[in-house]
Write a protein that holds these residues in place. Structure first.
Motif, mmCIF file in Angstrom:
data_model
loop_
_atom_site.group_PDB
_atom_site.id
_atom_site.type_symbol
_atom_site.label_atom_id
_atom_site.label_comp_id
_atom_site.label_asym_id
_atom_site.label_seq_id
_atom_site.Cartn_x
_atom_site.Cartn_y
_atom_site.Cartn_z
ATOM 1 N N MET A 1 0.834 -1.203 0.000
ATOM 2 C CA MET A 1 0.000 0.000 0.000
ATOM 3 C C MET A 1 0.871 1.257 0.000
ATOM 4 S SD MET A 1 -3.219 0.916 2.468
ATOM 5 C CE MET A 1 -3.947 -0.677 2.779
ATOM 6 N N GLN A 2 0.470 2.247 -0.764
ATOM 7 C CA GLN A 2 1.258 3.480 -0.817
ATOM 8 C C GLN A 2 1.138 4.267 0.479
ATOM 9 O OE1 GLN A 2 -0.015 5.676 -4.256
ATOM 10 N NE2 GLN A 2 2.007 5.390 -5.172
ATOM 11 N N LYS A 3 2.127 5.151 0.698
ATOM 12 C CA LYS A 3 2.131 5.962 1.912
ATOM 13 C C LYS A 3 0.843 6.796 2.039
ATOM 14 C CE LYS A 3 4.683 9.822 3.867
ATOM 15 N NZ LYS A 3 5.678 10.851 3.602
ATOM 16 N N GLU A 4 0.436 7.402 0.915
ATOM 17 C CA GLU A 4 -0.781 8.240 0.928
ATOM 18 C C GLU A 4 -2.005 7.442 1.368
ATOM 19 O OE1 GLU A 4 1.419 8.522 -1.459
ATOM 20 O OE2 GLU A 4 1.764 10.661 -1.892
ATOM 21 N N GLU A 5 -2.082 6.232 0.845
ATOM 22 C CA GLU A 5 -3.247 5.389 1.176
ATOM 23 C C GLU A 5 -3.271 5.046 2.661
ATOM 24 O OE1 GLU A 5 -4.222 1.946 -1.474
ATOM 25 O OE2 GLU A 5 -2.665 2.877 -2.717
ATOM 26 N N VAL A 6 -2.101 4.689 3.173
ATOM 27 C CA VAL A 6 -2.020 4.332 4.606
ATOM 28 C C VAL A 6 -2.419 5.533 5.449
ATOM 29 C CG1 VAL A 6 -0.466 3.531 6.459
ATOM 30 C CG2 VAL A 6 -0.147 2.708 4.121
ATOM 31 N N GLN B 1 -9.726 12.284 -0.781
ATOM 32 C CA GLN B 1 -9.306 13.477 -1.507
ATOM 33 C C GLN B 1 -9.179 14.678 -0.570
ATOM 34 O OE1 GLN B 1 -8.102 13.317 -4.623
ATOM 35 N NE2 GLN B 1 -7.448 15.392 -4.096
ATOM 36 N N ILE B 2 -10.184 14.831 0.309
ATOM 37 C CA ILE B 2 -10.135 15.967 1.261
ATOM 38 C C ILE B 2 -8.879 15.859 2.127
ATOM 39 C CG2 ILE B 2 -11.261 17.033 3.269
ATOM 40 C CD1 ILE B 2 -13.965 16.208 2.086
ATOM 41 N N ILE B 3 -8.592 14.649 2.591
ATOM 42 C CA ILE B 3 -7.418 14.458 3.457
ATOM 43 C C ILE B 3 -6.134 14.802 2.701
ATOM 44 C CG2 ILE B 3 -6.074 12.761 4.789
ATOM 45 C CD1 ILE B 3 -8.821 11.305 5.242
ATOM 46 N N LEU B 4 -6.044 14.322 1.475
ATOM 47 C CA LEU B 4 -4.836 14.605 0.697
ATOM 48 C C LEU B 4 -4.692 16.099 0.424
ATOM 49 C CD1 LEU B 4 -4.739 11.597 -1.801
ATOM 50 C CD2 LEU B 4 -3.200 12.052 0.120
ATOM 51 N N ASP B 5 -5.841 16.765 0.208
ATOM 52 C CA ASP B 5 -5.792 18.226 0.017
ATOM 53 C C ASP B 5 -5.236 18.916 1.255
ATOM 54 O OD1 ASP B 5 -6.743 18.061 -2.502
ATOM 55 O OD2 ASP B 5 -8.804 18.624 -2.022
ATOM 56 N N MET B 6 -5.632 18.398 2.399
ATOM 57 C CA MET B 6 -5.167 19.011 3.654
ATOM 58 C C MET B 6 -3.655 18.867 3.820
ATOM 59 S SD MET B 6 -7.936 17.972 6.513
ATOM 60 C CE MET B 6 -9.643 18.422 6.391
ATOM 61 N N THR B 7 -3.094 17.816 3.259
ATOM 62 C CA THR B 7 -1.649 17.621 3.415
ATOM 63 C C THR B 7 -0.853 18.512 2.451
ATOM 64 O OG1 THR B 7 -1.525 15.852 1.782
ATOM 65 C CG2 THR B 7 -1.957 15.197 4.039
ATOM 66 N N LYS B 8 -1.544 19.030 1.446
ATOM 67 C CA LYS B 8 -0.802 19.821 0.445
ATOM 68 C C LYS B 8 -1.218 21.278 0.408
ATOM 69 C CE LYS B 8 -0.176 15.851 -2.593
ATOM 70 N NZ LYS B 8 -1.218 14.884 -2.210
ATOM 71 N N GLN B 9 -2.489 21.488 0.702
ATOM 72 C CA GLN B 9 -3.061 22.826 0.539
ATOM 73 C C GLN B 9 -2.297 23.909 1.290
ATOM 74 O OE1 GLN B 9 -7.081 22.776 1.810
ATOM 75 N NE2 GLN B 9 -7.536 24.784 0.977
ATOM 76 N N LYS B 10 -2.102 25.007 0.620
ATOM 77 C CA LYS B 10 -1.435 26.135 1.276
ATOM 78 C C LYS B 10 -2.506 27.053 1.835
ATOM 79 C CE LYS B 10 2.867 25.315 0.667
ATOM 80 N NZ LYS B 10 3.549 24.916 1.882
ATOM 81 N N TYR B 11 -3.054 26.644 2.937
ATOM 82 C CA TYR B 11 -4.102 27.471 3.522
ATOM 83 C C TYR B 11 -3.482 28.392 4.563
ATOM 84 C CZ TYR B 11 -3.451 24.100 7.133
ATOM 85 O OH TYR B 11 -2.862 23.312 8.082
ATOM 86 N N GLN B 12 -4.274 29.343 5.020
ATOM 87 C CA GLN B 12 -3.791 30.305 6.000
ATOM 88 C C GLN B 12 -4.330 29.935 7.368
ATOM 89 O OE1 GLN B 12 -3.807 34.356 5.442
ATOM 90 N NE2 GLN B 12 -2.039 33.905 4.201
ATOM 91 N N ASN B 13 -3.506 29.982 8.345
ATOM 92 C CA ASN B 13 -4.052 29.870 9.691
ATOM 93 C C ASN B 13 -3.668 31.116 10.473
ATOM 94 O OD1 ASN B 13 -1.519 29.557 10.873
ATOM 95 N ND2 ASN B 13 -1.566 27.357 10.565
ATOM 96 N N LYS B 14 -4.156 31.190 11.678
ATOM 97 C CA LYS B 14 -3.963 32.412 12.465
ATOM 98 C C LYS B 14 -2.487 32.735 12.663
ATOM 99 C CE LYS B 14 -8.272 33.211 13.487
ATOM 100 N NZ LYS B 14 -8.762 32.121 12.682
ATOM 101 N N PHE B 15 -1.684 31.699 12.910
ATOM 102 C CA PHE B 15 -0.294 31.971 13.209
ATOM 103 C C PHE B 15 0.466 32.504 11.997
ATOM 104 C CE2 PHE B 15 4.124 31.181 14.113
ATOM 105 C CZ PHE B 15 4.220 31.854 15.320
ATOM 106 N N THR B 16 0.212 31.912 10.827
ATOM 107 C CA THR B 16 0.913 32.410 9.646
ATOM 108 C C THR B 16 0.498 33.843 9.361
ATOM 109 O OG1 THR B 16 -0.723 31.378 8.251
ATOM 110 C CG2 THR B 16 1.326 30.190 8.501
ATOM 111 N N THR B 17 -0.748 34.189 9.718
ATOM 112 C CA THR B 17 -1.199 35.565 9.511
ATOM 113 C C THR B 17 -0.412 36.520 10.406
ATOM 114 O OG1 THR B 17 -3.369 34.655 9.116
ATOM 115 C CG2 THR B 17 -3.241 37.019 9.357
ATOM 116 N N ILE B 18 -0.256 36.147 11.687
ATOM 117 C CA ILE B 18 0.515 37.001 12.602
ATOM 118 C C ILE B 18 1.937 37.162 12.064
ATOM 119 C CG2 ILE B 18 1.479 37.223 14.934
ATOM 120 C CD1 ILE B 18 -0.865 35.513 15.930
#
Lengths: 161, 199
Positions: free
Chosen positions: A1-6, B26-43
Protein backbone atom coordinates in the motif's frame (compact mmCIF):
# COMPACT_ATOMS: atom_id res chain seq x y z
CA UNK A 1 0.00 0.00 0.00
CA UNK A 2 1.26 3.48 -0.82
CA UNK A 3 2.13 5.96 1.91
CA UNK A 4 -0.78 8.24 0.93
CA UNK A 5 -3.25 5.39 1.18
CA UNK A 6 -2.02 4.33 4.61
CA UNK A 7 -2.20 7.92 5.82
CA UNK A 8 -5.70 8.66 4.50
CA UNK A 9 -6.91 5.40 5.99
CA UNK A 10 -5.41 6.39 9.33
CA UNK A 11 -7.05 9.83 9.30
CA UNK A 12 -10.40 8.41 8.25
CA UNK A 13 -10.17 5.84 10.97
CA UNK A 14 -9.35 8.40 13.66
CA UNK A 15 -11.16 11.48 12.42
CA UNK A 16 -13.39 11.53 15.49
CA UNK A 17 -10.31 11.82 17.68
CA UNK A 18 -9.16 14.81 15.65
CA UNK A 19 -12.59 16.47 15.67
CA UNK A 20 -12.74 16.19 19.42
CA UNK A 21 -9.16 17.31 20.03
CA UNK A 22 -9.60 20.37 17.83
CA UNK A 23 -12.96 21.24 19.37
CA UNK A 24 -11.43 21.43 22.84
CA UNK A 25 -9.08 24.25 21.88
CA UNK A 26 -11.33 26.36 19.67
CA UNK A 27 -14.58 28.18 20.18
CA UNK A 28 -15.97 28.47 16.68
CA UNK A 29 -16.34 26.34 13.61
CA UNK A 30 -13.92 28.32 11.45
CA UNK A 31 -11.05 28.06 13.94
CA UNK A 32 -11.76 24.39 14.44
CA UNK A 33 -11.56 23.72 10.72
CA UNK A 34 -8.28 25.65 10.55
CA UNK A 35 -6.83 23.73 13.45
CA UNK A 36 -8.09 20.42 12.06
CA UNK A 37 -6.30 21.08 8.77
CA UNK A 38 -3.16 22.16 10.57
CA UNK A 39 -3.15 18.97 12.64
CA UNK A 40 -3.63 16.77 9.55
CA UNK A 41 -0.83 18.70 7.86
CA UNK A 42 1.50 18.17 10.83
CA UNK A 43 0.60 14.48 11.06
CA UNK A 44 1.46 14.09 7.39
CA UNK A 45 4.69 16.05 7.81
CA UNK A 46 5.86 13.76 10.60
CA UNK A 47 4.26 10.56 9.34
CA UNK A 48 7.62 9.08 8.32
CA UNK A 49 8.97 9.71 11.80
CA UNK A 50 6.26 7.68 13.48
CA UNK A 51 7.82 4.73 15.20
CA UNK A 52 5.79 1.61 15.78
CA UNK A 53 6.98 1.33 19.35
CA UNK A 54 4.33 3.87 20.32
CA UNK A 55 0.59 3.48 19.96
CA UNK A 56 -0.61 5.33 16.89
CA UNK A 57 -3.37 7.10 18.81
CA UNK A 58 -0.89 8.24 21.49
CA UNK A 59 1.20 9.74 18.71
CA UNK A 60 -1.87 11.39 17.18
CA UNK A 61 -3.00 12.85 20.51
CA UNK A 62 0.47 14.25 21.09
CA UNK A 63 0.79 15.86 17.67
CA UNK A 64 -2.77 17.24 17.81
CA UNK A 65 -2.37 18.72 21.28
CA UNK A 66 1.10 20.12 20.59
CA UNK A 67 -0.16 21.72 17.40
CA UNK A 68 -3.10 23.24 19.24
CA UNK A 69 -0.80 25.01 21.71
CA UNK A 70 0.44 27.52 19.17
CA UNK A 71 -3.00 27.92 17.75
CA UNK A 72 -4.88 29.13 20.79
CA UNK A 73 -6.48 32.47 20.33
CA UNK A 74 -6.86 35.11 22.97
CA UNK A 75 -9.66 34.19 25.30
CA UNK A 76 -12.93 35.93 24.56
CA UNK A 77 -14.61 37.68 27.42
CA UNK A 78 -17.82 35.79 27.01
CA UNK A 79 -17.46 32.08 26.36
CA UNK A 80 -19.51 31.01 23.39
CA UNK A 81 -21.09 27.67 22.74
CA UNK A 82 -19.25 25.59 20.46
CA UNK A 83 -18.19 24.14 17.25
CA UNK A 84 -18.15 20.41 17.43
CA UNK A 85 -21.69 20.48 18.63
CA UNK A 86 -22.49 22.32 15.39
CA UNK A 87 -20.42 19.98 13.28
CA UNK A 88 -22.06 17.08 14.96
CA UNK A 89 -25.61 18.36 14.59
CA UNK A 90 -25.19 19.16 10.90
CA UNK A 91 -23.71 15.76 10.27
CA UNK A 92 -26.38 13.80 11.95
CA UNK A 93 -29.66 13.07 10.19
CA UNK A 94 -31.70 12.58 13.30
CA UNK A 95 -30.74 15.34 15.69
CA UNK A 96 -30.75 14.63 19.38
CA UNK A 97 -31.78 17.95 20.93
CA UNK A 98 -31.10 16.83 24.48
CA UNK A 99 -27.59 15.70 23.60
CA UNK A 100 -26.92 18.92 21.72
CA UNK A 101 -27.99 20.96 24.69
CA UNK A 102 -25.76 18.91 26.98
CA UNK A 103 -22.84 19.31 24.59
CA UNK A 104 -23.32 23.06 24.54
CA UNK A 105 -23.20 23.10 28.32
CA UNK A 106 -20.19 20.81 28.32
CA UNK A 107 -18.23 23.09 26.02
CA UNK A 108 -19.29 26.16 27.98
CA UNK A 109 -17.77 24.63 31.10
CA UNK A 110 -14.61 23.65 29.26
CA UNK A 111 -14.12 27.24 28.09
CA UNK A 112 -13.40 28.22 31.69
CA UNK A 113 -10.34 25.98 31.82
CA UNK A 114 -6.82 27.00 30.82
CA UNK A 115 -4.85 25.25 28.08
CA UNK A 116 -3.23 22.69 30.34
CA UNK A 117 -6.51 21.89 32.08
CA UNK A 118 -8.33 21.54 28.77
CA UNK A 119 -5.73 19.07 27.52
CA UNK A 120 -5.94 17.00 30.67
CA UNK A 121 -9.71 16.92 30.87
CA UNK A 122 -9.90 16.06 27.17
CA UNK A 123 -7.74 12.99 27.68
CA UNK A 124 -9.71 12.05 30.77
CA UNK A 125 -13.01 12.33 28.87
CA UNK A 126 -11.43 10.15 26.19
CA UNK A 127 -11.13 7.45 28.82
CA UNK A 128 -7.35 7.57 29.13
CA UNK A 129 -5.71 6.29 32.30
CA UNK A 130 -3.50 8.61 34.36
CA UNK A 131 -0.49 6.68 33.06
CA UNK A 132 -1.49 7.26 29.42
CA UNK A 133 -2.22 10.92 30.14
CA UNK A 134 1.22 11.21 31.71
CA UNK A 135 2.84 9.65 28.63
CA UNK A 136 1.07 12.04 26.28
CA UNK A 137 1.53 15.21 28.32
CA UNK A 138 4.96 14.66 29.85
CA UNK A 139 3.64 15.17 33.39
CA UNK A 140 4.28 12.61 36.11
CA UNK A 141 1.48 10.15 37.02
CA UNK A 142 1.00 11.73 40.45
CA UNK A 143 1.01 15.22 39.01
CA UNK A 144 -1.71 14.17 36.57
CA UNK A 145 -3.80 12.85 39.45
CA UNK A 146 -3.39 16.02 41.49
CA UNK A 147 -4.19 18.31 38.59
CA UNK A 148 -7.20 16.31 37.50
CA UNK A 149 -8.75 16.36 40.92
CA UNK A 150 -8.21 20.13 40.99
CA UNK A 151 -9.86 20.48 37.58
CA UNK A 152 -12.81 18.38 38.72
CA UNK A 153 -13.26 20.69 41.70
CA UNK A 154 -13.05 23.74 39.45
CA UNK A 155 -15.62 22.29 37.06
CA UNK A 156 -17.92 21.38 39.89
CA UNK A 157 -17.73 24.91 41.30
CA UNK A 158 -18.50 26.38 37.88
CA UNK A 159 -21.40 24.00 37.38
CA UNK A 160 -23.05 24.89 40.64
CA UNK A 161 -22.79 28.64 40.02
CA UNK B 1 -24.92 19.36 35.00
CA UNK B 2 -22.82 16.91 36.99
CA UNK B 3 -19.37 15.59 36.13
CA UNK B 4 -20.80 12.18 35.32
CA UNK B 5 -23.15 13.83 32.87
CA UNK B 6 -20.20 15.52 31.16
CA UNK B 7 -18.58 12.14 30.72
CA UNK B 8 -21.73 10.53 29.41
CA UNK B 9 -22.41 13.40 26.96
CA UNK B 10 -18.84 13.10 25.72
CA UNK B 11 -19.11 9.34 25.29
CA UNK B 12 -22.41 9.68 23.45
CA UNK B 13 -20.92 12.30 21.15
CA UNK B 14 -17.88 10.10 20.52
CA UNK B 15 -20.08 7.19 19.55
CA UNK B 16 -22.09 9.34 17.16
CA UNK B 17 -19.02 10.89 15.51
CA UNK B 18 -17.32 7.52 15.24
CA UNK B 19 -20.09 6.40 12.93
CA UNK B 20 -19.71 9.41 10.67
CA UNK B 21 -16.83 8.98 8.28
CA UNK B 22 -17.26 12.35 6.64
CA UNK B 23 -13.77 12.89 5.26
CA UNK B 24 -12.94 11.51 1.86
CA UNK B 25 -9.44 10.48 0.81
CA UNK B 26 -9.31 13.48 -1.51
CA UNK B 27 -10.13 15.97 1.26
CA UNK B 28 -7.42 14.46 3.46
CA UNK B 29 -4.84 14.61 0.70
CA UNK B 30 -5.79 18.23 0.02
CA UNK B 31 -5.17 19.01 3.65
CA UNK B 32 -1.65 17.62 3.41
CA UNK B 33 -0.80 19.82 0.45
CA UNK B 34 -3.06 22.83 0.54
CA UNK B 35 -1.44 26.13 1.28
CA UNK B 36 -4.10 27.47 3.52
CA UNK B 37 -3.79 30.31 6.00
CA UNK B 38 -4.05 29.87 9.69
CA UNK B 39 -3.96 32.41 12.47
CA UNK B 40 -0.29 31.97 13.21
CA UNK B 41 0.91 32.41 9.65
CA UNK B 42 -1.20 35.56 9.51
CA UNK B 43 0.52 37.00 12.60
CA UNK B 44 3.92 36.07 11.20
CA UNK B 45 3.02 37.67 7.89
CA UNK B 46 2.09 41.02 9.45
CA UNK B 47 5.08 41.05 11.76
CA UNK B 48 7.42 40.18 8.87
CA UNK B 49 5.89 42.87 6.70
CA UNK B 50 6.26 45.38 9.55
CA UNK B 51 9.89 44.36 10.03
CA UNK B 52 10.64 44.73 6.31
CA UNK B 53 9.16 48.25 6.34
CA UNK B 54 11.25 49.13 9.42
CA UNK B 55 14.42 47.74 7.81
CA UNK B 56 13.70 49.65 4.58
CA UNK B 57 13.27 52.93 6.48
CA UNK B 58 16.47 52.17 8.42
CA UNK B 59 18.29 51.66 5.12
CA UNK B 60 17.06 55.04 3.83
CA UNK B 61 18.29 56.72 7.03
CA UNK B 62 21.64 54.94 6.78
CA UNK B 63 22.11 56.06 3.17
CA UNK B 64 21.26 59.65 4.13
CA UNK B 65 23.06 59.64 7.45
CA UNK B 66 25.55 62.33 6.33
CA UNK B 67 22.63 64.77 6.09
CA UNK B 68 22.39 64.68 9.89
CA UNK B 69 25.00 67.38 10.33
CA UNK B 70 24.94 68.16 14.03
CA UNK B 71 25.86 65.92 16.96
CA UNK B 72 22.33 65.91 18.38
CA UNK B 73 20.81 64.98 15.00
CA UNK B 74 23.38 62.18 14.73
CA UNK B 75 22.35 60.91 18.19
CA UNK B 76 18.69 61.04 17.11
CA UNK B 77 19.66 59.14 13.94
CA UNK B 78 21.43 56.40 15.90
CA UNK B 79 18.49 56.05 18.29
CA UNK B 80 16.05 55.87 15.38
CA UNK B 81 18.17 53.24 13.64
CA UNK B 82 18.36 51.16 16.83
CA UNK B 83 14.59 51.36 17.23
CA UNK B 84 14.00 50.37 13.60
CA UNK B 85 16.45 47.46 13.55
CA UNK B 86 16.75 45.92 17.01
CA UNK B 87 13.09 45.67 17.99
CA UNK B 88 11.76 44.10 14.74
CA UNK B 89 14.72 41.70 14.69
CA UNK B 90 13.89 40.59 18.25
CA UNK B 91 10.20 40.15 17.35
CA UNK B 92 11.11 38.01 14.33
CA UNK B 93 13.46 35.83 16.35
CA UNK B 94 10.72 35.32 18.97
CA UNK B 95 8.23 34.31 16.27
CA UNK B 96 10.81 31.88 14.94
CA UNK B 97 11.09 30.28 18.37
CA UNK B 98 7.33 29.72 18.43
CA UNK B 99 7.43 28.24 14.95
CA UNK B 100 10.22 25.88 15.94
CA UNK B 101 8.30 24.24 18.77
CA UNK B 102 8.95 20.51 18.55
CA UNK B 103 5.50 19.16 17.79
CA UNK B 104 6.69 15.62 17.23
CA UNK B 105 8.99 14.89 20.16
CA UNK B 106 8.32 17.62 22.69
CA UNK B 107 5.90 16.85 25.49
CA UNK B 108 2.69 18.84 25.86
CA UNK B 109 3.95 20.18 29.17
CA UNK B 110 7.32 21.40 27.86
CA UNK B 111 5.84 22.81 24.65
CA UNK B 112 3.15 24.65 26.55
CA UNK B 113 5.74 26.10 28.92
CA UNK B 114 7.95 27.20 26.02
CA UNK B 115 4.99 28.65 24.15
CA UNK B 116 3.66 30.66 27.10
CA UNK B 117 7.14 32.02 27.89
CA UNK B 118 7.80 32.97 24.26
CA UNK B 119 4.36 34.51 23.88
CA UNK B 120 5.03 36.61 26.98
CA UNK B 121 8.29 37.76 25.46
CA UNK B 122 6.48 38.71 22.27
CA UNK B 123 3.90 40.70 24.20
CA UNK B 124 6.64 42.42 26.17
CA UNK B 125 8.42 43.37 22.96
CA UNK B 126 5.20 44.75 21.55
CA UNK B 127 4.75 46.79 24.73
CA UNK B 128 8.30 48.12 24.50
CA UNK B 129 7.63 48.94 20.85
CA UNK B 130 4.63 51.07 21.77
CA UNK B 131 6.45 52.83 24.60
CA UNK B 132 9.59 53.47 22.55
CA UNK B 133 7.38 54.64 19.68
CA UNK B 134 5.91 57.26 22.00
CA UNK B 135 9.27 58.44 23.29
CA UNK B 136 10.59 57.95 19.76
CA UNK B 137 8.53 60.86 18.45
CA UNK B 138 11.14 63.07 20.08
CA UNK B 139 14.02 61.62 18.07
CA UNK B 140 12.31 60.21 14.94
CA UNK B 141 10.64 63.47 13.89
CA UNK B 142 13.89 65.52 13.77
CA UNK B 143 15.62 62.78 11.75
CA UNK B 144 12.87 62.39 9.13
CA UNK B 145 12.36 66.13 8.93
CA UNK B 146 16.06 66.71 8.28
CA UNK B 147 16.35 63.89 5.73
CA UNK B 148 13.12 64.60 3.83
CA UNK B 149 12.93 68.40 3.88
CA UNK B 150 16.39 69.38 5.17
CA UNK B 151 14.84 71.19 8.16
CA UNK B 152 16.38 71.16 11.61
CA UNK B 153 13.31 71.14 13.84
CA UNK B 154 15.42 72.05 16.85
CA UNK B 155 16.12 75.41 15.22
CA UNK B 156 12.65 75.96 13.76
CA UNK B 157 9.98 77.54 15.89
CA UNK B 158 6.69 75.65 15.69
CA UNK B 159 3.40 77.27 14.73
CA UNK B 160 0.47 77.15 17.16
CA UNK B 161 -1.41 74.51 15.14
CA UNK B 162 1.72 72.33 15.08
CA UNK B 163 1.92 72.56 18.87
CA UNK B 164 -1.76 71.56 19.07
CA UNK B 165 -1.29 68.58 16.74
CA UNK B 166 1.79 67.48 18.68
CA UNK B 167 -0.02 67.73 22.02
CA UNK B 168 -3.09 65.85 20.74
CA UNK B 169 -0.85 63.10 19.32
CA UNK B 170 0.98 62.76 22.63
CA UNK B 171 -2.27 62.58 24.62
CA UNK B 172 -3.71 59.91 22.27
CA UNK B 173 -0.47 57.93 22.48
CA UNK B 174 -0.47 58.07 26.29
CA UNK B 175 -4.03 56.73 26.41
CA UNK B 176 -3.21 54.06 23.84
CA UNK B 177 -0.17 52.97 25.85
CA UNK B 178 -2.22 52.78 29.04
CA UNK B 179 -4.91 50.71 27.31
CA UNK B 180 -2.36 48.37 25.71
CA UNK B 181 -0.50 47.98 29.00
CA UNK B 182 -3.67 47.00 30.85
CA UNK B 183 -4.38 44.37 28.20
CA UNK B 184 -0.82 43.14 28.50
CA UNK B 185 -1.11 42.81 32.29
CA UNK B 186 -4.30 40.82 31.97
CA UNK B 187 -2.83 38.36 29.47
CA UNK B 188 0.44 37.90 31.32
CA UNK B 189 -1.33 37.36 34.64
CA UNK B 190 -3.23 34.37 33.29
CA UNK B 191 -0.05 33.18 31.54
CA UNK B 192 1.81 33.38 34.83
CA UNK B 193 -0.83 31.26 36.53
CA UNK B 194 -0.52 28.69 33.77
CA UNK B 195 3.28 28.64 34.10
CA UNK B 196 3.01 28.09 37.85
CA UNK B 197 0.63 25.25 37.14
CA UNK B 198 3.19 23.68 34.83
CA UNK B 199 6.04 23.81 37.37
Amino acid sequence: MQKEEVFTELIREHQALLYKATSIYTDNKEDQEDLFQEVVFQLWKYFDSFRNDAKITTWMYRVAMNTAITFIKKKKRKPKSVSVADVFSTQSDDKDDVLEERLKLLYQHLQHLNTLERGLIFLLLEGKSYKEIATITGLSDTNVGTKISRIKKKLKTNMTK
Amino acid sequence: MELEELQSAWTQMSNEINHQKKLTNQIILDMTKQKYQNKFTTITKYETLGAIICFAIALVILINFQKLDTWYLKVCGILTLSFLIVLPAMVLSTLKRIKNIDILNGSYKENLKLYVKTKNRLLRLQQIGIAVGLIGLVFIVPVTSKIISNKNVFLTSLKTEQYIIFTITMVIMVFFCKWAYNGYLKVTRSAQELLQDLE
